[in-house]
Design an enzyme around this catalytic site. Structure first.
Site, PDB file in Angstrom:
ATOM      1  N   LYS A  13       0.824  -1.218   0.000  1.00 14.17           N
ATOM      2  CA  LYS A  13       0.000   0.000   0.000  1.00 14.17           C
ATOM      3  C   LYS A  13       0.851   1.258   0.000  1.00 14.17           C
ATOM      4  CE  LYS A  13      -2.188  -0.375   3.924  1.00 14.17           C
ATOM      5  NZ  LYS A  13      -1.738  -1.669   4.373  1.00 14.17           N
ATOM      6  N   ARG A  88      -9.148   1.687   8.825  1.00 10.47           N
ATOM      7  CA  ARG A  88      -8.794   0.290   9.037  1.00 10.47           C
ATOM      8  C   ARG A  88      -9.899  -0.462   9.772  1.00 10.47           C
ATOM      9  NH1 ARG A  88      -2.924   0.796   8.908  1.00 10.47           N
ATOM     10  NH2 ARG A  88      -1.883  -1.200   9.034  1.00 10.47           N
ATOM     11  N   ARG A 127      10.938  -6.897   4.258  1.00 11.99           N
ATOM     12  CA  ARG A 127      10.887  -5.450   4.109  1.00 11.99           C
ATOM     13  C   ARG A 127      11.986  -4.772   4.940  1.00 11.99           C
ATOM     14  NH1 ARG A 127       5.575  -2.092   5.681  1.00 11.99           N
ATOM     15  NH2 ARG A 127       4.663  -3.148   3.910  1.00 11.99           N
ATOM     16  N   ARG A 162      11.805  -2.965  10.567  1.00 15.98           N
ATOM     17  CA  ARG A 162      10.850  -2.489  11.552  1.00 15.98           C
ATOM     18  C   ARG A 162      10.359  -3.666  12.393  1.00 15.98           C
ATOM     19  NH1 ARG A 162       6.660   0.976   8.153  1.00 15.98           N
ATOM     20  NH2 ARG A 162       5.270  -0.563   9.047  1.00 15.98           N
ATOM     21  N   ARG A 173      -0.812  -9.312  12.641  1.00 15.38           N
ATOM     22  CA  ARG A 173      -1.406  -8.196  11.898  1.00 15.38           C
ATOM     23  C   ARG A 173      -2.346  -8.687  10.800  1.00 15.38           C
ATOM     24  NH1 ARG A 173       1.593  -3.324  10.074  1.00 15.38           N
ATOM     25  NH2 ARG A 173       2.712  -4.789   8.751  1.00 15.38           N
TER      26      ARG A 173
HETATM   27  P1  ADP Z   1       1.826  -1.302   7.175  1.00 11.52           P
HETATM   28  O1  ADP Z   1       3.106  -1.981   7.474  1.00 11.52           O
HETATM   29  O2  ADP Z   1       0.698  -2.220   6.870  1.00 11.52           O
HETATM   30  O3  ADP Z   1       1.949  -0.166   6.219  1.00 11.52           O
HETATM   31  P2  ADP Z   1       1.250   0.783   8.993  1.00 11.52           P
HETATM   32  O4  ADP Z   1       2.559   1.429   8.973  1.00 11.52           O
HETATM   33  O5  ADP Z   1       0.137   1.361   8.200  1.00 11.52           O
HETATM   34  O6  ADP Z   1       1.428  -0.716   8.578  1.00 11.52           O
HETATM   35  O7  ADP Z   1       0.719   0.680  10.499  1.00 11.52           O
HETATM   36  C1  ADP Z   1       1.526   0.216  11.545  1.00 11.52           C
HETATM   37  C2  ADP Z   1       0.715   0.107  12.821  1.00 11.52           C
HETATM   38  O8  ADP Z   1       0.163   1.375  13.167  1.00 11.52           O
HETATM   39  C3  ADP Z   1      -0.498  -0.816  12.737  1.00 11.52           C
HETATM   40  O9  ADP Z   1      -0.155  -2.159  12.936  1.00 11.52           O
HETATM   41  C4  ADP Z   1      -1.384  -0.244  13.850  1.00 11.52           C
HETATM   42  O10 ADP Z   1      -0.943  -0.656  15.115  1.00 11.52           O
HETATM   43  C5  ADP Z   1      -1.133   1.238  13.738  1.00 11.52           C
HETATM   44  N1  ADP Z   1      -2.112   1.859  12.828  1.00 11.52           N
HETATM   45  C6  ADP Z   1      -1.871   2.435  11.618  1.00 11.52           C
HETATM   46  N2  ADP Z   1      -2.992   2.900  11.065  1.00 11.52           N
HETATM   47  C7  ADP Z   1      -3.990   2.616  11.932  1.00 11.52           C
HETATM   48  C8  ADP Z   1      -5.402   2.821  11.931  1.00 11.52           C
HETATM   49  N3  ADP Z   1      -6.029   3.417  10.896  1.00 11.52           N
HETATM   50  N4  ADP Z   1      -6.112   2.377  12.989  1.00 11.52           N
HETATM   51  C9  ADP Z   1      -5.521   1.799  14.037  1.00 11.52           C
HETATM   52  N5  ADP Z   1      -4.207   1.553  14.097  1.00 11.52           N
HETATM   53  C10 ADP Z   1      -3.437   1.952  13.074  1.00 11.52           C
END
Ligand code: ADP
Ligand code: ZN
Length: 220
Positions: A13, A88, A127, A162, A173
């Protein structure tokens, strides 16, 4: 142009969102990035968010919604935005629609990135992120490795893994995604703005191609 990127963790994404935001010169709003910046700066919000993020759990809706509503009310979002990682949950989607409706606005397109499950896991654990907060480049040791091992091509800073790219957290997740976020696909299907596309290495549908499709779709 107001765009939402949907997709499981590891679907890519973030990369897609960045490309599309750059193309339309609108802000790329990643809730994950905003939370991480707050953690790094030791803010109150960061402290709260970290407890959830470290376990692969979602940050509570209220905290998340307030943060996003403030962000999209800023001037640079006037022409639109790409939301990456928000909404989300159903309550988040409803809160967003409500806020936009109050200003007679609506989402133009929801891009749903679909990827086979095993590819998601593999992608996530491979990643690596650039440690330079002004760069934030993302690599994948298998799909698009850096030219020099562990060094960012763009800025020369070291890369790191990360915490949420570790296997156990990645699996957790995905479960959270199935339970909380997957229902949003149905929700947006009902609004007629959903565009689903497949991003899969095995199916030879790589990210450049997917970006091209999304841009093409946005023209219509
Ligand atoms: P990804 O690796 O899927 O891009 P993100 O960086 O978007 O993950 O998100 C990392 C963490 O931040 C999530 O696992 C969650 O804990 C928190 N988070 C991000 N966006 C949201 C949201 N819209 N609602 C709740 N928690 C969120
Ligand atoms: Zn970098």
């Amino acid at each position: 142009m107001k765009i939402i990127m949907l997709g499981a963790p590891g679907a890519g994404k973030g990369t897609q969102a960045k490309q599309i935001a750059a193309k339309y010169e609108i802000p790329h709003i990643s809730t994950g990035d905003i939370f991480r910046a707050n953690i790094k700066n030791g803010t109150e919000l960061g402290k709260k968010a970290k407890e959830y993020m470290d376990q692969g759990m979602l940050v509570p809706d209220e905290l998340t919604c307030d943060l996003v509503m403030d962000r999209i009310a800023q001037d640079d979002c006037e022409r639109g935005f790409v939301l990456d990682g928000f909404p989300r949950t159903l309550p988040q989607a409803e809160a967003l629609d409500k806020m936009l409706a109050e200003e007679n606005k609506k989402i133009d397109m929801v891009v749903n990135l679909e990827t086979p499950r095993d590819e998601l896991i593999e992608r996530t654990i491979n990643r690596r992120n650039c440690s330079n907060k002004n760069c934030n480049a993302i690599y994948n040791l298998v799909l698009h490795p850096p030219k020099v091992e562990n060094i960012c091509d763009k800025c020369g800073s070291p890369l790191y893994q990360r915490d949420d790219a570790k296997l156990e957290v990645a699996q957790n997740r995905l479960e959270v995604y199935d339970r909380e976020t997957a229902p949003l696909v149905k929700y947006y299907e009902g609004t007629g703005v959903l565009y689903t596309t497949i991003l899969s290495q095995r199916a030879n549908r790589m990210r450049e191609e997917v970006t091209k499709d999304v841009v093409e779709q946005l023209k219509n």
